[in-house]
Design an enzyme around this catalytic site. Structure first.
Site, PDB file in Angstrom:
ATOM      1  N   GLU A  21     -59.760 -86.735  33.338  1.00 16.47           N
ATOM      2  CA  GLU A  21     -58.583 -87.620  33.365  1.00 16.47           C
ATOM      3  C   GLU A  21     -57.334 -86.754  33.172  1.00 16.47           C
ATOM      4  O   GLU A  21     -57.324 -85.833  32.366  1.00 16.47           O
ATOM      5  CB  GLU A  21     -58.677 -88.648  32.221  1.00 16.47           C
ATOM      6  CG  GLU A  21     -57.492 -89.608  32.183  1.00 16.47           C
ATOM      7  CD  GLU A  21     -57.558 -90.657  31.067  1.00 16.47           C
ATOM      8  OE1 GLU A  21     -58.158 -90.376  30.009  1.00 16.47           O
ATOM      9  OE2 GLU A  21     -56.991 -91.745  31.272  1.00 16.47           O
ATOM     10  N   LYS A  81     -56.716 -96.709  37.161  1.00 14.47           N
ATOM     11  CA  LYS A  81     -57.283 -97.121  35.861  1.00 14.47           C
ATOM     12  C   LYS A  81     -56.954 -98.588  35.605  1.00 14.47           C
ATOM     13  O   LYS A  81     -55.779 -98.990  35.665  1.00 14.47           O
ATOM     14  CB  LYS A  81     -56.698 -96.234  34.756  1.00 14.47           C
ATOM     15  CG  LYS A  81     -57.290 -96.455  33.372  1.00 14.47           C
ATOM     16  CD  LYS A  81     -56.727 -95.397  32.411  1.00 14.47           C
ATOM     17  CE  LYS A  81     -57.342 -95.447  31.032  1.00 14.47           C
ATOM     18  NZ  LYS A  81     -56.840 -94.348  30.169  1.00 14.47           N
ATOM     19  N   CYS A 104     -61.682 -93.340  31.725  1.00 11.67           N
ATOM     20  CA  CYS A 104     -61.635 -93.331  30.265  1.00 11.67           C
ATOM     21  C   CYS A 104     -61.826 -94.707  29.634  1.00 11.67           C
ATOM     22  O   CYS A 104     -62.934 -95.189  29.547  1.00 11.67           O
ATOM     23  CB  CYS A 104     -60.361 -92.643  29.785  1.00 11.67           C
ATOM     24  SG  CYS A 104     -60.589 -92.003  28.106  1.00 11.67           S
TER      25      CYS A 104
HETATM   26  N1  LIG Z   1     -57.546 -91.984  27.622  1.00  9.18           N
HETATM   27  C1  LIG Z   1     -58.125 -93.058  27.144  1.00  9.18           C
HETATM   28  O1  LIG Z   1     -58.237 -94.071  27.818  1.00  9.18           O
HETATM   29  C2  LIG Z   1     -58.655 -92.949  25.752  1.00  9.18           C
HETATM   30  C3  LIG Z   1     -59.657 -94.027  25.440  1.00  9.18           C
HETATM   31  C4  LIG Z   1     -60.169 -93.960  24.060  1.00  9.18           C
HETATM   32  O2  LIG Z   1     -60.009 -92.985  23.346  1.00  9.18           O
HETATM   33  C5  LIG Z   1     -60.899 -95.127  23.575  1.00  9.18           C
HETATM   34  O3  LIG Z   1     -61.247 -95.114  22.383  1.00  9.18           O
HETATM   35  O4  LIG Z   1     -61.148 -96.083  24.327  1.00  9.18           O
END
Ligand SMILES: NC(=O)CCC(=O)C(=O)O
Length: 307
Positions: free
Chosen positions: A68, A141, A184
């Site tokens: 990411e 995303k 993510c």
């Molecule tokens: N970059 C992100 O989306 C982090 C996501 C994350 O840490 C979570 O706990 O969910």
């Protein structure tokens, strides 16, 4: 570009899943997961990504996954400065490099994500390139990382301060099977992974940048759970850790198999992880545990007996 809306859900059992018998897909191959160091210099990041993609290909990987926000520090004030407009290729050097390197090496690249600008909005976007350098898919995303109350020791993070959410799930047919994409925080939503599985995904790729708290607690758990519940492969790719940055990244890019087993993983330093994928393992898991045919969709709802 393959969009999930163009595919039809399969009602067949997984054992006779036509996707697992498709002669045209490569069932056994090496994936290269590039856990890249990200700096504040975009050109340095592009060159580094190019070099490590090359290393992965030289080590036999034919499908390569990036992290990411690999061209930009994970920080909401940086996203606008590093963003690229994919409709204006000449000013999109990260996008262009991925297309060119995919074509020159003849590999398929799941291009992690970079900030994308389009019609006055910014998105956190993953691009997928085929071995001729063609853009095969684009995933924005969907679930932005907006923390509620930060955990002790963790900084507040509100991705929506600069990024807009995508609104389409993405699966893409490649030479290496049907691949679902999440970025993510998308991994936290099992419904997305289930929808990819229902549409025939063999592998779900999650470029990600979990932080130190949820990374330690959840990163591996989320990946193994998405894999075992859906009986497919899950691959994740994070940037490496920079302890001096405001948002400190966990790292630990990983490949998980369809029984929830960790096939390969790494620590928090920059690394190129090469691991074997064999889709026969999906068939084995689904033959042994035919979860799809055992599912009781008819009862997964609460009925208030008292009216
Ligand atoms: N970059 C992100 O989306 C982090 C996501 C994350 O840490 C979570 O706990 O969910």
């Amino acid at each position: 570009m393959a969009s999930i809306s163009k595919r039809t859900a399969s009602a067949q059992s997984f054992v006779s899943d036509p996707l697992l018998q498709m002669p045209k897909i490569t069932q056994k191959f090496k994936i290269g997961i590039c856990q890249l160091k990200v700096t504040t210099e975009k050109n340095v990041n592009i060159l580094n990504a190019h070099n490590l993609i090359q290393v992965a290909a030289e080590q036999g990987a034919s499908l390569i996954l990036l992290p990411e926000m690999w061209n930009c520090p994970y920080s909401t004030d940086m996203f606008p400065k590093f963003a690229e407009d994919f409709n204006d290729i000449d000013s999109a050097p990260s996008f262009l490099m991925l297309s060119e390197v995919a074509s020159s090496l003849g590999v398929t690249i799941i291009g992690g994500s970079i900030p994308e600008k389009d019609a006055g909005q910014l998105y956190n976007t993953c691009t997928v390139f085929g071995p001729k350098g063609e853009l095969k898919a684009k995933h924005r995303k969907i679930h932005l990382f907006d923390m509620g109350k930060p955990l002790p020791g963790e900084v507040q993070f509100k991705e929506s301060d600069s990024i807009s959410a995508g609104d389409k799930p993405t699966v893409v047919d490649t030479d290496f099977g049907c691949i679902g994409i999440g970025i993510c925080h998308d991994i936290r939503f099992p419904e997305l992974a289930m929808s990819y599985s229902a549409r025939g995904a063999h592998l779900i790729c999650y470029p990600g940048a979990f932080n130190m708290s949820t990374g330690a607690a959840l990163w591996e758990l989320e990946q193994r759970t998405r894999a075992v519940d859906n009986q497919l492969y899950v691959a994740s790719c994070s940037p490496s850790r920079d302890s001096a940055s405001s948002y400190i990244i966990w790292g630990h890019s990983t490949l998980v198999g369809p029984m929830g087993e960790i096939i390969a993983t790494t620590g928090h330093e920059e690394a190129v992880l090469i691991a074997d994928i064999d889709y026969a393992a999906i068939q084995l898991a689904r033959e042994s545990f035919p979860l799809k045919s055992q599912r009781r969709d008819d009862i997964y709802q609460f009925v208030d007996l008292l009216g």
